[in-house]
Design a protein around this motif. Structure first.
Motif, PDB file in Angstrom:
ATOM      1  N   GLU A   1       0.844  -1.192   0.000  1.00  0.00           N
ATOM      2  CA  GLU A   1       0.000   0.000   0.000  1.00  0.00           C
ATOM      3  C   GLU A   1       0.878   1.238   0.000  1.00  0.00           C
ATOM      4  OE1 GLU A   1      -2.334  -0.642   3.497  1.00  0.00           O
ATOM      5  OE2 GLU A   1      -0.656  -0.378   4.838  1.00  0.00           O
ATOM      6  N   PHE A   2       0.245   2.397  -0.071  1.00  0.00           N
ATOM      7  CA  PHE A   2       0.961   3.669  -0.053  1.00  0.00           C
ATOM      8  C   PHE A   2       1.904   3.707   1.151  1.00  0.00           C
ATOM      9  CE2 PHE A   2       1.038   8.113   1.534  1.00  0.00           C
ATOM     10  CZ  PHE A   2       1.746   8.685   0.491  1.00  0.00           C
ATOM     11  N   GLY A   3       3.158   4.063   0.897  1.00  0.00           N
ATOM     12  CA  GLY A   3       4.152   4.154   1.964  1.00  0.00           C
ATOM     13  C   GLY A   3       4.896   2.867   2.244  1.00  0.00           C
ATOM     14  N   SER A   4       4.474   1.749   1.637  1.00  0.00           N
ATOM     15  CA  SER A   4       5.161   0.469   1.852  1.00  0.00           C
ATOM     16  C   SER A   4       6.565   0.498   1.266  1.00  0.00           C
ATOM     17  CB  SER A   4       4.413  -0.680   1.163  1.00  0.00           C
ATOM     18  OG  SER A   4       3.180  -0.936   1.743  1.00  0.00           O
ATOM     19  N   ARG A   5       7.498  -0.072   2.021  1.00  0.00           N
ATOM     20  CA  ARG A   5       8.833  -0.323   1.472  1.00  0.00           C
ATOM     21  C   ARG A   5       8.760  -1.640   0.738  1.00  0.00           C
ATOM     22  NH1 ARG A   5      13.025   2.275   0.997  1.00  0.00           N
ATOM     23  NH2 ARG A   5      14.783   0.926   0.903  1.00  0.00           N
ATOM     24  N   VAL A   6       9.286  -1.671  -0.483  1.00  0.00           N
ATOM     25  CA  VAL A   6       9.179  -2.862  -1.321  1.00  0.00           C
ATOM     26  C   VAL A   6      10.510  -3.196  -1.975  1.00  0.00           C
ATOM     27  CG1 VAL A   6       6.707  -2.564  -1.814  1.00  0.00           C
ATOM     28  CG2 VAL A   6       8.402  -1.478  -3.300  1.00  0.00           C
TER      29      VAL A   6
ATOM     30  N   ALA B   1      -2.427  -2.481 -21.826  1.00  0.00           N
ATOM     31  CA  ALA B   1      -1.816  -3.521 -22.665  1.00  0.00           C
ATOM     32  C   ALA B   1      -1.684  -4.853 -21.937  1.00  0.00           C
ATOM     33  CB  ALA B   1      -0.450  -3.062 -23.161  1.00  0.00           C
ATOM     34  N   PHE B   2      -1.774  -4.840 -20.600  1.00  0.00           N
ATOM     35  CA  PHE B   2      -1.598  -6.057 -19.795  1.00  0.00           C
ATOM     36  C   PHE B   2      -2.710  -6.160 -18.749  1.00  0.00           C
ATOM     37  CE2 PHE B   2       2.609  -4.446 -21.018  1.00  0.00           C
ATOM     38  CZ  PHE B   2       3.098  -5.522 -21.735  1.00  0.00           C
ATOM     39  N   PRO B   3      -3.971  -6.242 -19.166  1.00  0.00           N
ATOM     40  CA  PRO B   3      -5.067  -6.241 -18.194  1.00  0.00           C
ATOM     41  C   PRO B   3      -5.060  -7.439 -17.242  1.00  0.00           C
ATOM     42  CG  PRO B   3      -5.878  -6.803 -20.379  1.00  0.00           C
ATOM     43  CD  PRO B   3      -4.445  -6.391 -20.530  1.00  0.00           C
ATOM     44  N   ASP B   4      -4.465  -8.551 -17.644  1.00  0.00           N
ATOM     45  CA  ASP B   4      -4.447  -9.748 -16.794  1.00  0.00           C
ATOM     46  C   ASP B   4      -3.357  -9.722 -15.721  1.00  0.00           C
ATOM     47  OD1 ASP B   4      -6.546 -10.676 -18.325  1.00  0.00           O
ATOM     48  OD2 ASP B   4      -5.272 -11.926 -19.600  1.00  0.00           O
ATOM     49  N   LYS B   5      -2.444  -8.766 -15.784  1.00  0.00           N
ATOM     50  CA  LYS B   5      -1.344  -8.714 -14.824  1.00  0.00           C
ATOM     51  C   LYS B   5      -1.721  -8.028 -13.512  1.00  0.00           C
ATOM     52  CE  LYS B   5       2.880  -9.107 -17.400  1.00  0.00           C
ATOM     53  NZ  LYS B   5       3.717  -9.778 -16.452  1.00  0.00           N
ATOM     54  N   GLY B   6      -2.907  -7.446 -13.450  1.00  0.00           N
ATOM     55  CA  GLY B   6      -3.322  -6.782 -12.221  1.00  0.00           C
ATOM     56  C   GLY B   6      -2.882  -5.340 -12.167  1.00  0.00           C
ATOM     57  N   LYS B   7      -2.949  -4.789 -10.970  1.00  0.00           N
ATOM     58  CA  LYS B   7      -2.656  -3.366 -10.750  1.00  0.00           C
ATOM     59  C   LYS B   7      -1.162  -3.109 -10.621  1.00  0.00           C
ATOM     60  CE  LYS B   7      -7.016  -2.039 -10.043  1.00  0.00           C
ATOM     61  NZ  LYS B   7      -7.731  -0.884 -10.426  1.00  0.00           N
TER      62      LYS B   7
ATOM     63  N   PRO C   1      10.161  12.181  -9.204  1.00  0.00           N
ATOM     64  CA  PRO C   1      11.449  11.766  -9.768  1.00  0.00           C
ATOM     65  C   PRO C   1      11.859  10.373  -9.289  1.00  0.00           C
ATOM     66  CG  PRO C   1      11.581  13.980  -8.846  1.00  0.00           C
ATOM     67  CD  PRO C   1      10.258  13.404  -8.430  1.00  0.00           C
ATOM     68  N   ASN C   2      12.586   9.657 -10.143  1.00  0.00           N
ATOM     69  CA  ASN C   2      13.164   8.366  -9.800  1.00  0.00           C
ATOM     70  C   ASN C   2      12.113   7.288  -9.536  1.00  0.00           C
ATOM     71  OD1 ASN C   2      15.872   7.389  -9.601  1.00  0.00           O
ATOM     72  ND2 ASN C   2      15.430   6.860  -7.498  1.00  0.00           N
ATOM     73  N   SER C   3      10.952   7.411 -10.207  1.00  0.00           N
ATOM     74  CA  SER C   3       9.882   6.443  -9.967  1.00  0.00           C
ATOM     75  C   SER C   3       9.350   5.864 -11.276  1.00  0.00           C
ATOM     76  CB  SER C   3       8.728   7.111  -9.209  1.00  0.00           C
ATOM     77  OG  SER C   3       8.092   8.086 -10.014  1.00  0.00           O
ATOM     78  N   ILE C   4       8.881   4.620 -11.190  1.00  0.00           N
ATOM     79  CA  ILE C   4       8.203   3.974 -12.318  1.00  0.00           C
ATOM     80  C   ILE C   4       7.050   3.132 -11.777  1.00  0.00           C
ATOM     81  CG2 ILE C   4      10.159   3.947 -13.931  1.00  0.00           C
ATOM     82  CD1 ILE C   4      10.693   1.079 -13.151  1.00  0.00           C
ATOM     83  N   TRP C   5       6.086   2.873 -12.660  1.00  0.00           N
ATOM     84  CA  TRP C   5       4.938   2.040 -12.311  1.00  0.00           C
ATOM     85  C   TRP C   5       5.346   0.578 -12.443  1.00  0.00           C
ATOM     86  CZ3 TRP C   5       0.563   3.788 -10.166  1.00  0.00           C
ATOM     87  CH2 TRP C   5       0.320   5.164 -10.232  1.00  0.00           C
ATOM     88  N   ILE C   6       5.134  -0.186 -11.372  1.00  0.00           N
ATOM     89  CA  ILE C   6       5.535  -1.587 -11.306  1.00  0.00           C
ATOM     90  C   ILE C   6       4.315  -2.435 -10.946  1.00  0.00           C
ATOM     91  CG2 ILE C   6       6.980  -3.263 -10.065  1.00  0.00           C
ATOM     92  CD1 ILE C   6       8.709  -1.432 -11.662  1.00  0.00           C
ATOM     93  N   PHE C   7       4.153  -3.568 -11.626  1.00  0.00           N
ATOM     94  CA  PHE C   7       3.057  -4.478 -11.274  1.00  0.00           C
ATOM     95  C   PHE C   7       3.275  -4.974  -9.846  1.00  0.00           C
ATOM     96  CE2 PHE C   7       2.810  -4.778 -15.909  1.00  0.00           C
ATOM     97  CZ  PHE C   7       1.451  -4.535 -16.067  1.00  0.00           C
ATOM     98  N   ILE C   8       2.204  -4.966  -9.065  1.00  0.00           N
ATOM     99  CA  ILE C   8       2.271  -5.405  -7.676  1.00  0.00           C
ATOM    100  C   ILE C   8       2.778  -6.844  -7.581  1.00  0.00           C
ATOM    101  CG2 ILE C   8       0.865  -5.909  -5.629  1.00  0.00           C
ATOM    102  CD1 ILE C   8      -0.834  -3.446  -6.417  1.00  0.00           C
TER     103      ILE C   8
END
Length: 93
Positions: A6-11, A52-58, A80-87
């Motif tokens: 979730e928001f703020g999670s370290r991953v 383009a990848f509806p089956d991969k989730g959010k 800055p320094n961010s990208i969208w990553i599949f959960i």
């Protein structure tokens, strides 16, 4: 037990598009697989699908600890320094 991201999670990025390395040749500026093993923080409260990848989730917007610019990777989000990553490619740390 399923861990929640979730928001703020370290991953940690455990895969990119489900693999640890690209299965096809990619341009150096799109070789996001070099981030596998890297860590960051989820910096958006919104999670979104990729048309383009509806089956991969959010996907989550992840701001990485390591500079994407120094790695020569494309990154053009408002944060800055961010990208969208599949959960599914992430693991809480």
């Amino acid at each position: 037990m399923k861990q929640i991201i979730e928001f703020g999670s370290r991953v940690k990025l455990i895969t990119f598009h489900g693999t640890e390395v690209s299965l096809e040749p990619v341009a150096p500026e799109e070789n996001f697989w070099q981030l596998v093993g890297g860590q960051g923080v989820v910096v958006s409260e919104k999670f979104k699908a990729h048309s383009a990848f509806p089956d991969k989730g959010k996907r989550a917007l992840v701001k990485f600890d390591h500079s994407l610019d120094e790695l020569g990777l494309l990154n053009h989000n408002e944060t800055p320094n961010s990208i969208w990553i599949f959960i599914s490619d992430l693991k809480p740390v």
